[in-house]
Design an enzyme around this catalytic site. Structure first.
Site, PDB file in Angstrom:
ATOM      1  N   ASN A   9      39.681  51.415  35.973  1.00  0.00           N
ATOM      2  CA  ASN A   9      38.767  50.706  36.871  1.00  0.00           C
ATOM      3  C   ASN A   9      38.989  49.217  36.629  1.00  0.00           C
ATOM      4  O   ASN A   9      38.515  48.672  35.637  1.00  0.00           O
ATOM      5  CB  ASN A   9      37.316  51.096  36.566  1.00  0.00           C
ATOM      6  CG  ASN A   9      36.331  50.240  37.359  1.00  0.00           C
ATOM      7  OD1 ASN A   9      36.699  49.609  38.352  1.00  0.00           O
ATOM      8  ND2 ASN A   9      35.077  50.220  36.926  1.00  0.00           N
ATOM      9  N   TRP A  10      39.713  48.603  37.552  1.00  0.00           N
ATOM     10  CA  TRP A  10      40.061  47.192  37.355  1.00  0.00           C
ATOM     11  C   TRP A  10      38.888  46.257  37.623  1.00  0.00           C
ATOM     12  O   TRP A  10      38.977  45.060  37.367  1.00  0.00           O
ATOM     13  CB  TRP A  10      41.236  46.812  38.267  1.00  0.00           C
ATOM     14  CG  TRP A  10      42.561  47.300  37.775  1.00  0.00           C
ATOM     15  CD1 TRP A  10      42.828  47.927  36.575  1.00  0.00           C
ATOM     16  CD2 TRP A  10      43.820  47.187  38.453  1.00  0.00           C
ATOM     17  NE1 TRP A  10      44.168  48.202  36.483  1.00  0.00           N
ATOM     18  CE2 TRP A  10      44.802  47.762  37.613  1.00  0.00           C
ATOM     19  CE3 TRP A  10      44.205  46.657  39.688  1.00  0.00           C
ATOM     20  CZ2 TRP A  10      46.149  47.812  37.974  1.00  0.00           C
ATOM     21  CZ3 TRP A  10      45.541  46.711  40.044  1.00  0.00           C
ATOM     22  CH2 TRP A  10      46.506  47.281  39.192  1.00  0.00           C
ATOM     23  N   LYS A  11      37.827  46.745  38.208  1.00  0.00           N
ATOM     24  CA  LYS A  11      36.691  45.891  38.586  1.00  0.00           C
ATOM     25  C   LYS A  11      37.205  44.709  39.428  1.00  0.00           C
ATOM     26  O   LYS A  11      38.150  44.892  40.190  1.00  0.00           O
ATOM     27  CB  LYS A  11      35.929  45.417  37.345  1.00  0.00           C
ATOM     28  CG  LYS A  11      35.681  46.559  36.356  1.00  0.00           C
ATOM     29  CD  LYS A  11      34.684  46.230  35.322  1.00  0.00           C
ATOM     30  CE  LYS A  11      34.632  47.367  34.311  1.00  0.00           C
ATOM     31  NZ  LYS A  11      33.474  47.331  33.462  1.00  0.00           N
ATOM     32  N   GLU A 167      29.258  57.679  31.823  1.00  0.00           N
ATOM     33  CA  GLU A 167      29.472  56.343  31.280  1.00  0.00           C
ATOM     34  C   GLU A 167      28.148  55.774  30.756  1.00  0.00           C
ATOM     35  O   GLU A 167      27.370  55.207  31.533  1.00  0.00           O
ATOM     36  CB  GLU A 167      30.006  55.413  32.371  1.00  0.00           C
ATOM     37  CG  GLU A 167      31.345  55.813  32.921  1.00  0.00           C
ATOM     38  CD  GLU A 167      32.110  54.595  33.430  1.00  0.00           C
ATOM     39  OE1 GLU A 167      33.216  54.383  32.968  1.00  0.00           O
ATOM     40  OE2 GLU A 167      31.568  53.854  34.256  1.00  0.00           O
ATOM     41  N   GLY A 173      32.170  47.962  28.370  1.00  0.00           N
ATOM     42  CA  GLY A 173      32.578  46.577  28.124  1.00  0.00           C
ATOM     43  C   GLY A 173      31.997  45.981  26.857  1.00  0.00           C
ATOM     44  O   GLY A 173      32.048  44.766  26.660  1.00  0.00           O
ATOM     45  N   GLY A 234      37.840  50.688  31.814  1.00  0.00           N
ATOM     46  CA  GLY A 234      37.776  49.346  32.387  1.00  0.00           C
ATOM     47  C   GLY A 234      38.778  48.417  31.714  1.00  0.00           C
ATOM     48  O   GLY A 234      39.961  48.399  32.039  1.00  0.00           O
ATOM     49  N   GLY A 235      38.315  47.674  30.722  1.00  0.00           N
ATOM     50  CA  GLY A 235      39.101  46.619  30.088  1.00  0.00           C
ATOM     51  C   GLY A 235      40.509  47.038  29.680  1.00  0.00           C
ATOM     52  O   GLY A 235      41.478  46.322  29.945  1.00  0.00           O
TER      53      GLY A 235
HETATM   54  C1  PEP Z   1      34.108  50.993  33.301  1.00  0.00           C
HETATM   55  O1  PEP Z   1      34.098  49.935  33.883  1.00  0.00           O
HETATM   56  O2  PEP Z   1      33.954  52.031  33.936  1.00  0.00           O
HETATM   57  C2  PEP Z   1      34.328  50.987  31.860  1.00  0.00           C
HETATM   58  C3  PEP Z   1      34.214  52.109  31.214  1.00  0.00           C
HETATM   59  O3  PEP Z   1      34.641  49.775  31.275  1.00  0.00           O
HETATM   60  P1  PEP Z   1      35.176  49.536  29.767  1.00  0.00           P
HETATM   61  O4  PEP Z   1      36.278  50.545  29.520  1.00  0.00           O
HETATM   62  O5  PEP Z   1      35.685  48.140  29.743  1.00  0.00           O
HETATM   63  O6  PEP Z   1      34.028  49.768  28.842  1.00  0.00           O
END
Ligand code: PEP
Length: 249
Positions: A9-11, A167, A173, A234-235
């Site tokens: 998930n690049w956001k 999640e 994050g 995400g990250g």
């Molecule tokens: C997300 O945005 O779905 C996520 C899990 O982010 P991260 O991996 O950065 O915690």
């Protein structure tokens, strides 16, 4: 057997040029068969170019949101028809950032899930508790309610084919991952909720990911759990080397 699914998930990251450079970097490693299905959920602006760039590979492209109507006076929104036309396969629905900053509710999540399914997009439906809710002992109640309302009115067959992402909001994050056992416990509970609502076959087939500070060095333990079918990342999905390491363990 459920095939694990690793979705980045690049956001709100990466221009079209950066997105294409990323795909060129991962293609040599991920364009062949991998044990896990690979999905990149990119900003709307990069979807068309990415879908073109991954043609002929098993890599799939996802959006991060959609609107439930096919067209109309909804300034700024993107419809499932528009995504489908671009070659998008998946769409994240109800991410906690959308619930927190953009007034997403279980009711709007449900409308979006139905719209995605109607147009042949696979929804990745996000559920998860806040830190406050976890500390108040409300985790199971929260994920149960989000699952019930988010999937309301679907058929067992539709539920079997979608993806749920557990999640915990406090893990997104923050660098603070749920323990393997905690993630497994909640995900097994969600599978039980699906079993109660849609029957054993849907519960057996639906893929449920974990998301929240997943990195190359903690993914193996999470994926070794019997109910965890992959990760929404995400990250750590922004860097090609780390993304390759997440998919090819
Ligand atoms: C997300 O945005 O779905 C996520 C899990 O982010 P991260 O991996 O950065 O915690």
């Amino acid at each position: 057997m459920r095939q694990p699914i690793i979705a980045g998930n690049w956001k709100m990251h990466k221009t079209v040029a950066e997105a294409l450079a990323f795909v060129e970097a991962i293609k040599p490693e991920l364009a062949g068969a991998t044990a896990a299905e690979t999905v990149i959920c990119a900003p709307f602006t990069a979807l068309a170019s990415l879908a073109e760039a991954v043609k002929g590979t098993p890599i799939r492209i996802g959006a991060q949101d959609l609107f439930w109507e096919e067209q109309g006076a909804y300034t700024g929104e993107i419809s499932p028809l528009m995504l489908k036309e671009l070659g998008v396969s998946y769409v994240i629905v109800g991410h906690s950032e959308r619930r927190q900053y953009f007034a997403e509710t279980d009711e709007t999540v449900n409308k979006k899930v139905k719209a995605a399914l109607k147009h042949g997009l696979v929804p990745i439906v996000c559920v998860g508790e806040t830190l406050e809710q976890r500390e108040a002992g409300e985790t199971f109640q929260v994920v149960e309610q989000q699952t019930r309302l988010g999937l309301a009115g679907l058929t067992a067959e539709q539920v079997a084919g979608l993806v749920i992402a557990y999640e915990p909001v406090w893990a997104i994050g923050t660098g603070r991952t749920a323990t393997d056992a905690d993630a497994e416990e909640v995900i097994a509970y969600i599978r039980g909720v699906v079993n109660d609502l849609f029957g054993a076959e849907a519960a057996e087939r639906v893929r449920i990911q974990y998301g929240g500070s997943v990195k190359p060095d903690n993914i193996a333990g999470l994926l070794a759990q019997p109910n965890i079918d992959g990760a929404l990342v995400g990250g750590a999905s922004l860097d090609p080397v780390s993304f390759i390491a997440l998919v090819r363990r």
